[in-house]
Design a protein around this motif. Structure first.
Motif, PDB file in Angstrom:
ATOM      1  N   ALA A   1       1.096  -1.640   0.577  1.00 54.97           N
ATOM      2  CA  ALA A   1      -0.130  -0.008  -0.158  1.00 54.97           C
ATOM      3  C   ALA A   1       1.196   1.381  -0.017  1.00 54.97           C
ATOM      4  CB  ALA A   1      -1.088  -0.496   1.667  1.00 54.97           C
ATOM      5  N   VAL A   2       1.840   0.996   1.022  1.00 56.19           N
ATOM      6  CA  VAL A   2       2.972   2.434   0.647  1.00 56.19           C
ATOM      7  C   VAL A   2       4.098   2.849  -0.212  1.00 56.19           C
ATOM      8  CG1 VAL A   2       4.544   3.416   2.530  1.00 56.19           C
ATOM      9  CG2 VAL A   2       2.409   2.251   3.666  1.00 56.19           C
ATOM     10  N   ALA A   3       4.195   1.491  -1.360  1.00 57.60           N
ATOM     11  CA  ALA A   3       5.143   1.203  -2.242  1.00 57.60           C
ATOM     12  C   ALA A   3       4.417   1.772  -3.263  1.00 57.60           C
ATOM     13  CB  ALA A   3       5.620   0.228  -2.336  1.00 57.60           C
TER      14      ALA A   3
ATOM     15  N   LEU B   1       3.022   9.450  -4.061  1.00 56.14           N
ATOM     16  CA  LEU B   1       2.214   9.983  -3.670  1.00 56.14           C
ATOM     17  C   LEU B   1       2.662   9.233  -2.327  1.00 56.14           C
ATOM     18  CD1 LEU B   1      -1.261   9.587  -4.785  1.00 56.14           C
ATOM     19  CD2 LEU B   1      -0.607  11.844  -4.166  1.00 56.14           C
ATOM     20  N   PHE B   2       2.401  10.346  -0.692  1.00 59.14           N
ATOM     21  CA  PHE B   2       2.713   9.744   0.555  1.00 59.14           C
ATOM     22  C   PHE B   2       1.886   9.458   1.124  1.00 59.14           C
ATOM     23  CE2 PHE B   2       6.239  10.361   4.147  1.00 59.14           C
ATOM     24  CZ  PHE B   2       5.886   9.037   4.220  1.00 59.14           C
ATOM     25  N   ASN B   3       1.390   7.928   0.793  1.00 60.69           N
ATOM     26  CA  ASN B   3      -0.072   7.560   2.103  1.00 60.69           C
ATOM     27  C   ASN B   3       0.138   7.430   3.685  1.00 60.69           C
ATOM     28  OD1 ASN B   3      -2.221   5.838   2.745  1.00 60.69           O
ATOM     29  ND2 ASN B   3      -2.305   4.529   1.350  1.00 60.69           N
ATOM     30  N   ILE B   4       0.246   8.225   4.315  1.00 59.76           N
ATOM     31  CA  ILE B   4       0.971   7.840   5.494  1.00 59.76           C
ATOM     32  C   ILE B   4      -0.727   6.829   6.001  1.00 59.76           C
ATOM     33  CG2 ILE B   4       1.413   8.470   8.205  1.00 59.76           C
ATOM     34  CD1 ILE B   4       3.507   8.822   5.673  1.00 59.76           C
ATOM     35  N   GLY B   5      -1.657   7.048   5.631  1.00 61.46           N
ATOM     36  CA  GLY B   5      -2.634   6.799   6.248  1.00 61.46           C
ATOM     37  C   GLY B   5      -3.760   5.204   6.267  1.00 61.46           C
ATOM     38  N   VAL B   6      -1.995   4.181   6.227  1.00 55.14           N
ATOM     39  CA  VAL B   6      -2.268   2.965   5.427  1.00 55.14           C
ATOM     40  C   VAL B   6      -3.067   2.144   7.106  1.00 55.14           C
ATOM     41  CG1 VAL B   6      -1.240   0.748   5.653  1.00 55.14           C
ATOM     42  CG2 VAL B   6      -0.500   2.733   3.562  1.00 55.14           C
TER      43      VAL B   6
ATOM     44  N   GLY C   1       0.004  -0.457  10.095  1.00 56.15           N
ATOM     45  CA  GLY C   1       0.251   0.333   8.583  1.00 56.15           C
ATOM     46  C   GLY C   1       1.353   1.240   9.160  1.00 56.15           C
ATOM     47  N   PHE C   2       2.194   0.847  10.354  1.00 55.85           N
ATOM     48  CA  PHE C   2       3.591   2.086  10.163  1.00 55.85           C
ATOM     49  C   PHE C   2       4.311   1.549   9.538  1.00 55.85           C
ATOM     50  CE2 PHE C   2       0.496   4.810  13.104  1.00 55.85           C
ATOM     51  CZ  PHE C   2      -0.085   6.123  12.773  1.00 55.85           C
ATOM     52  N   ASP C   3       4.473   0.145  10.073  1.00 61.29           N
ATOM     53  CA  ASP C   3       5.069  -0.782  10.009  1.00 61.29           C
ATOM     54  C   ASP C   3       5.603  -0.927   7.857  1.00 61.29           C
ATOM     55  OD1 ASP C   3       6.159  -0.880  12.347  1.00 61.29           O
ATOM     56  OD2 ASP C   3       4.793  -2.975  12.903  1.00 61.29           O
ATOM     57  N   GLY C   4       4.093  -0.570   8.078  1.00 61.92           N
ATOM     58  CA  GLY C   4       4.455  -0.611   6.114  1.00 61.92           C
ATOM     59  C   GLY C   4       4.879   0.435   6.064  1.00 61.92           C
ATOM     60  N   ILE C   5       5.690   1.566   6.160  1.00 58.37           N
ATOM     61  CA  ILE C   5       6.237   2.542   5.905  1.00 58.37           C
ATOM     62  C   ILE C   5       7.616   1.778   6.013  1.00 58.37           C
ATOM     63  CG2 ILE C   5       6.760   4.434   5.847  1.00 58.37           C
ATOM     64  CD1 ILE C   5       4.602   5.820   7.544  1.00 58.37           C
ATOM     65  N   ALA C   6       8.014   1.175   6.379  1.00 59.95           N
ATOM     66  CA  ALA C   6       9.202   0.956   7.001  1.00 59.95           C
ATOM     67  C   ALA C   6      10.094  -0.233   5.930  1.00 59.95           C
ATOM     68  CB  ALA C   6       9.189   0.133   8.423  1.00 59.95           C
TER      69      ALA C   6
ATOM     70  N   GLY D   1      12.624  -0.997  -1.406  1.00 65.00           N
ATOM     71  CA  GLY D   1      12.612   0.270  -2.294  1.00 65.00           C
ATOM     72  C   GLY D   1      11.566   0.273  -3.580  1.00 65.00           C
ATOM     73  N   ASN D   2      10.488   0.296  -2.808  1.00 60.28           N
ATOM     74  CA  ASN D   2       8.840  -0.127  -3.033  1.00 60.28           C
ATOM     75  C   ASN D   2       8.884  -0.522  -4.573  1.00 60.28           C
ATOM     76  OD1 ASN D   2       8.814   2.939  -1.467  1.00 60.28           O
ATOM     77  ND2 ASN D   2       9.864   4.076  -2.637  1.00 60.28           N
ATOM     78  N   THR D   3       9.335  -1.772  -4.616  1.00 59.03           N
ATOM     79  CA  THR D   3       9.084  -2.804  -5.165  1.00 59.03           C
ATOM     80  C   THR D   3       8.440  -3.994  -4.896  1.00 59.03           C
ATOM     81  OG1 THR D   3      11.257  -3.430  -5.022  1.00 59.03           O
ATOM     82  CG2 THR D   3      11.045  -1.483  -6.354  1.00 59.03           C
ATOM     83  N   ALA D   4       7.819  -4.889  -5.485  1.00 64.03           N
ATOM     84  CA  ALA D   4       7.156  -5.654  -5.008  1.00 64.03           C
ATOM     85  C   ALA D   4       7.173  -6.523  -4.270  1.00 64.03           C
ATOM     86  CB  ALA D   4       6.005  -6.277  -6.354  1.00 64.03           C
ATOM     87  N   ILE D   5       9.141  -6.591  -5.497  1.00 64.74           N
ATOM     88  CA  ILE D   5       9.860  -8.459  -4.733  1.00 64.74           C
ATOM     89  C   ILE D   5      10.890  -7.531  -3.368  1.00 64.74           C
ATOM     90  CG2 ILE D   5      12.130  -7.612  -6.359  1.00 64.74           C
ATOM     91  CD1 ILE D   5      11.149 -11.380  -4.945  1.00 64.74           C
ATOM     92  N   GLY D   6      10.761  -6.205  -3.534  1.00 69.75           N
ATOM     93  CA  GLY D   6      11.553  -5.777  -2.210  1.00 69.75           C
ATOM     94  C   GLY D   6      10.484  -5.972  -0.564  1.00 69.75           C
ATOM     95  N   VAL D   7      10.108  -5.513  -1.508  1.00 66.74           N
ATOM     96  CA  VAL D   7       8.599  -5.181   0.186  1.00 66.74           C
ATOM     97  C   VAL D   7       8.459  -7.325   0.382  1.00 66.74           C
ATOM     98  CG1 VAL D   7       5.930  -5.486   0.417  1.00 66.74           C
ATOM     99  CG2 VAL D   7       7.427  -3.455  -0.678  1.00 66.74           C
ATOM    100  N   ILE D   8       8.308  -7.969  -0.636  1.00 67.22           N
ATOM    101  CA  ILE D   8       7.948  -9.066   0.284  1.00 67.22           C
ATOM    102  C   ILE D   8       9.449  -9.628   1.185  1.00 67.22           C
ATOM    103  CG2 ILE D   8       7.885 -12.033  -0.207  1.00 67.22           C
ATOM    104  CD1 ILE D   8       6.893 -11.054  -3.349  1.00 67.22           C
TER     105      ILE D   8
END
Length: 348
Positions: free
Chosen positions: A67-69, A76-81, A273-278, A284-291
């Motif tokens: 969601a954040v990525a 955009l910077f979604n802090i509302g996750v 949701g806040f941990d999702g930012i980290a 790196g805001n990539t799908a594989i990186g997020v995993i």
């Protein structure tokens, strides 16, 4: 050194620097770092139950990170996750306790309702950003608190006869699996991990392989150039927030339909949701990186619970390590500068 290799090295170096800093803090505080990290590892992967719990924790982390990525990738910077997650959690449980339908209908309906609820909650800051250029950071932060208190009110007055939690969802709306629980020594692992991985693939495909994704990324890079090229900037801003909010709502569904099976009054934010930012930053805001980032954060969070028991080290130390990792990722320009200097010396 190629840019892709540099982008891969930066998060790895950030993690190593965070762990090294955590080691120094342990030594200064009088703790044994070897015993500390050993207990952390044992608490995450030393038993099938713990491993199941790590995967269970990774599930909402992947979705909140996506969601954040996704929002980051489109400027955009979604802090509302966190708020979108809470709203999605309540919506999923509401459907889960209100009907008793065949599982093939009930479970998808509850999951989709959570995604829609999260998307609608994100629609408001998206609309304000598109129409009036109100900064999404301020609006999404404020809407986190609205979500927290509004859902608490609904749980107390509508769904649970003034108790602190709703009744359990019907089995037909549950993501829990006796098979997964049995092979992980009765952890809370559920089928939601497959949904989160599928969403990662969807995000990658949408952004990298579709015309819509190209437009969304173009708007993120430069609003004015995109508008000059004939793209509808306002529509794309709103669409970006809707998709980001849908991912966050799904993260809430994983908690409501999988981990807990009910919605409870919350004394504070869940933190997912806040941990999702980290997670997004480290990935790196990539799908594989997020995993991969979600796996790391899930292991740290679950493994930390074993540290006070096995080595006498407070588990708050893991939060310090996570904060340091985020700090080093946020300061990636420093790491990049060092890599470039080393690369130049190597060329000479």
């Amino acid at each position: 050194m190629t840019k892709r290799l540099s982008n891969l090295l930066i998060p790895l170096i950030a993690v190593l620097l965070g762990i090294l800093s955590g080691t120094i803090i342990m030594i200064v505080s009088g703790y044994d770092p070897i015993a500390g990290f050993s207990s952390l590892w044992n608490g995450a992967f030393g038993d099938l139950y713990y491993t199941g719990e790590v995967i269970r924790q990774v599930t909402p982390y992947i979705l909140s990170g996506l969601a954040v990525a996704f929002a980051f990738r489109v400027g955009l910077f979604n802090i509302g996750v966190e708020g979108q997650l809470i709203v999605g959690w309540l919506a999923a449980v509401w459907v889960g306790i209100s009907f008793e339908l065949p599982k093939v209908i009930h479970l998808p309906l509850a999951i989709l309702t959570a995604a829609v609820a999260g998307a609608l909650w994100a629609f408001i800051p998206g609309l304000l950003k598109a129409k009036f250029r109100v900064h999404e950071v301020i609006v999404t932060i404020m809407m986190n608190y609205i979500a927290l208190h509004a859902t608490n009110y609904i749980i107390r007055t509508v769904l649970s006869d003034k108790s602190d939690k709703t009744k359990m969802i019907y089995e037909s709306a549950s993501l829990r699996s006796p098979f997964l629980e049995s092979i992980t020594d009765y952890s809370r692992l559920h089928w939601g991990i497959l949904i989160s991985l599928a969403c990662a693939v969807i995000m990658w495909f949408l952004l990298e392989k579709t015309t819509i994704g190209y437009e969304l990324r173009s708007v993120g890079f430069n609003h004015h150039a995109s508008q000059y090229a004939g793209m509808n900037v306002n529509r794309n801003i709103i669409l970006s927030m809707l998709i980001s909010g849908a991912f966050a709502g799904l993260a809430g569904a994983m908690e409501g339909l999988g981990t807990f099976g009910y919605a409870a009054v919350k004394g504070g934010f869940t933190g997912v949701g806040f941990d999702g930012i980290a997670v997004a930053l480290l990935g790196g805001n990539t799908a594989i990186g997020v995993i991969f980032a979600a796996i790391l954060f899930g292991a740290l969070k679950v493994g930390a619970l074993n540290m006070p028991l096995e080595s006498g080290i407070p588990n708050e130390l893991v939060d310090i390590i996570i904060a340091l990792i985020v700090f080093f990722v946020a300061s990636s320009y420093m790491i990049r500068w060092v890599i470039e200097r080393i690369n130049k010396k190597g060329v000479k």
